[in-house]
Design a protein around this motif. Sequence first.
Motif, PDB file in Angstrom:
ATOM      1  N   HIS A   5       0.829  -1.200   0.000  1.00 31.27           N
ATOM      2  CA  HIS A   5       0.000   0.000   0.000  1.00 31.27           C
ATOM      3  C   HIS A   5       0.862   1.248   0.000  1.00 31.27           C
ATOM      4  CE1 HIS A   5       0.178   0.449   4.517  1.00 31.27           C
ATOM      5  NE2 HIS A   5       0.493  -0.811   4.362  1.00 31.27           N
ATOM      6  N   ALA A   6       0.250   2.326  -0.427  1.00 29.70           N
ATOM      7  CA  ALA A   6       0.997   3.559  -0.624  1.00 29.70           C
ATOM      8  C   ALA A   6       0.059   4.742  -0.564  1.00 29.70           C
ATOM      9  CB  ALA A   6       1.678   3.526  -1.991  1.00 29.70           C
ATOM     10  N   SER A   7       0.652   5.886  -0.361  1.00 30.22           N
ATOM     11  CA  SER A   7      -0.109   7.133  -0.350  1.00 30.22           C
ATOM     12  C   SER A   7       0.522   8.086  -1.333  1.00 30.22           C
ATOM     13  CB  SER A   7      -0.068   7.763   1.035  1.00 30.22           C
ATOM     14  OG  SER A   7      -0.629   6.895   1.965  1.00 30.22           O
ATOM     15  N   ASP A  17      -2.399   8.358   8.526  1.00 31.78           N
ATOM     16  CA  ASP A  17      -3.794   8.420   8.942  1.00 31.78           C
ATOM     17  C   ASP A  17      -4.717   8.319   7.736  1.00 31.78           C
ATOM     18  OD1 ASP A  17      -3.245  10.774   7.760  1.00 31.78           O
ATOM     19  OD2 ASP A  17      -4.053  12.052   9.364  1.00 31.78           O
ATOM     20  N   SER A  18      -4.217   7.750   6.657  1.00 31.55           N
ATOM     21  CA  SER A  18      -5.035   7.677   5.448  1.00 31.55           C
ATOM     22  C   SER A  18      -6.053   6.553   5.563  1.00 31.55           C
ATOM     23  CB  SER A  18      -4.155   7.455   4.221  1.00 31.55           C
ATOM     24  OG  SER A  18      -3.734   6.111   4.153  1.00 31.55           O
ATOM     25  N   PHE A  19      -7.114   6.682   4.805  1.00 25.29           N
ATOM     26  CA  PHE A  19      -8.122   5.634   4.818  1.00 25.29           C
ATOM     27  C   PHE A  19      -7.582   4.380   4.135  1.00 25.29           C
ATOM     28  CE2 PHE A  19     -12.133   3.562   3.531  1.00 25.29           C
ATOM     29  CZ  PHE A  19     -12.644   3.370   4.802  1.00 25.29           C
ATOM     30  N   SER A  20      -6.729   4.550   3.127  1.00 24.86           N
ATOM     31  CA  SER A  20      -6.076   3.394   2.503  1.00 24.86           C
ATOM     32  C   SER A  20      -5.332   2.571   3.544  1.00 24.86           C
ATOM     33  CB  SER A  20      -5.053   3.838   1.451  1.00 24.86           C
ATOM     34  OG  SER A  20      -5.680   4.271   0.307  1.00 24.86           O
ATOM     35  N   HIS A  21      -4.626   3.283   4.403  1.00 23.64           N
ATOM     36  CA  HIS A  21      -3.876   2.624   5.471  1.00 23.64           C
ATOM     37  C   HIS A  21      -4.831   1.814   6.343  1.00 23.64           C
ATOM     38  CE1 HIS A  21      -0.444   2.362   8.239  1.00 23.64           C
ATOM     39  NE2 HIS A  21       0.251   2.833   7.223  1.00 23.64           N
ATOM     40  N   ALA A  22      -5.988   2.396   6.629  1.00 23.67           N
ATOM     41  CA  ALA A  22      -6.977   1.696   7.471  1.00 23.67           C
ATOM     42  C   ALA A  22      -7.487   0.435   6.766  1.00 23.67           C
ATOM     43  CB  ALA A  22      -8.136   2.640   7.802  1.00 23.67           C
ATOM     44  N   PHE A  83      -3.559  -1.588  -1.880  1.00 22.82           N
ATOM     45  CA  PHE A  83      -4.387  -0.598  -1.186  1.00 22.82           C
ATOM     46  C   PHE A  83      -3.810   0.773  -1.502  1.00 22.82           C
ATOM     47  CE2 PHE A  83      -6.064  -3.959   1.572  1.00 22.82           C
ATOM     48  CZ  PHE A  83      -5.053  -4.909   1.455  1.00 22.82           C
ATOM     49  N   HIS A  84      -4.568   1.615  -2.206  1.00 25.24           N
ATOM     50  CA  HIS A  84      -3.996   2.923  -2.534  1.00 25.24           C
ATOM     51  C   HIS A  84      -5.060   3.918  -2.964  1.00 25.24           C
ATOM     52  CE1 HIS A  84      -4.386   2.817  -6.968  1.00 25.24           C
ATOM     53  NE2 HIS A  84      -4.210   1.523  -6.845  1.00 25.24           N
ATOM     54  N   THR A 135      -9.131   4.333  -2.730  1.00 27.10           N
ATOM     55  CA  THR A 135      -9.880   5.451  -2.161  1.00 27.10           C
ATOM     56  C   THR A 135      -9.825   6.590  -3.172  1.00 27.10           C
ATOM     57  OG1 THR A 135      -7.898   6.289  -1.061  1.00 27.10           O
ATOM     58  CG2 THR A 135      -9.331   4.835   0.211  1.00 27.10           C
ATOM     59  N   SER A 136     -10.835   7.465  -3.127  1.00 27.60           N
ATOM     60  CA  SER A 136     -10.853   8.581  -4.078  1.00 27.60           C
ATOM     61  C   SER A 136     -11.686   9.723  -3.514  1.00 27.60           C
ATOM     62  CB  SER A 136     -11.440   8.124  -5.422  1.00 27.60           C
ATOM     63  OG  SER A 136     -12.816   7.891  -5.277  1.00 27.60           O
ATOM     64  N   ASP A 137     -11.637  10.823  -4.223  1.00 26.67           N
ATOM     65  CA  ASP A 137     -12.506  11.940  -3.852  1.00 26.67           C
ATOM     66  C   ASP A 137     -13.719  12.014  -4.766  1.00 26.67           C
ATOM     67  OD1 ASP A 137     -11.274  12.636  -1.567  1.00 26.67           O
ATOM     68  OD2 ASP A 137     -10.044  14.221  -2.427  1.00 26.67           O
TER      69      ASP A 137
END
Length: 203
Positions: A5-7, A17-22, A83-84, A135-137
């Motif tokens: 996973h990455a941000s 604290d990213s949602f991807s991390h969660a 996860f990203h 995840t996205s906006d």
Amino acid sequence: VVCAHASPAGHCPPGLDSFSHATADVAERVLTSRAWRVARRDLNAERFDPVQPTGEAQNTTSRDDLVERHCAELAAADLIGVFHPNCWGQPPAILKGWIERVFRLDTAYSYAQGVGFESVPVGLLKARRALVFNTSDTTAACEAEVFGDPLDTLWRRYVFGLCGVSDVSRRCYGPVAGSAAEQRHAWLLEVEAIVNAAALTPR
Ligand SMILES: Cc1cc2nc3c(=O)[nH]c(=O)nc-3n(C[C@H](O)[C@H](O)[C@H](O)COP(=O)(O)O)c2cc1C
């Protein structure tokens, strides 16, 4: 299982604290509780170098030990999770470089004897299943209708399709910005259910 996973670069601090991390946390917890051995890789935390250096144009071996370890884990995995967040319809740059360096020729795909690079490659990965959580906006519907959901094509058809991973389950959660705690909780329950189902399916 390999979980990467990455941000996006520039998130401060990246990913923590990213949602991807969660979503990755949930997947690791579920898989571990089901006695899967998880090779979890936080690319930002381990400072994975996404840039393929000059001299590795053949892309079958690397002088970077970390790349070699990732390749060995990928080849041995029964299940792969990524996860990203969505970055311009693509993975964050660090994860894009991970694809380029780790899903490489003779590790993840190859060509039949006597066939050139212009042909469709043959997948080499042992894993038959992959889980992709984005995840996205945007909303998933907007991403599909307005932009054609390029991440779905990338993971399902290109990366996993080409490397022999035929069963790809993908979800995209959004808009994440401004999402309510209850909404995030519901999304994480869905991640848990998807990963749990995958963990119970024979390898
Ligand atoms: C450089 C950059 C590019 C982005 N591009 C997109 C995009 O194309 N579409 C989109 O929906 N969100 C885009 N976003 C927003 C991120 O996807 C969003 O902030 C992220 O999914 C939030 O989830 P996280 O908590 O997992 O980081 C972008 C963010 C950054 C930093």
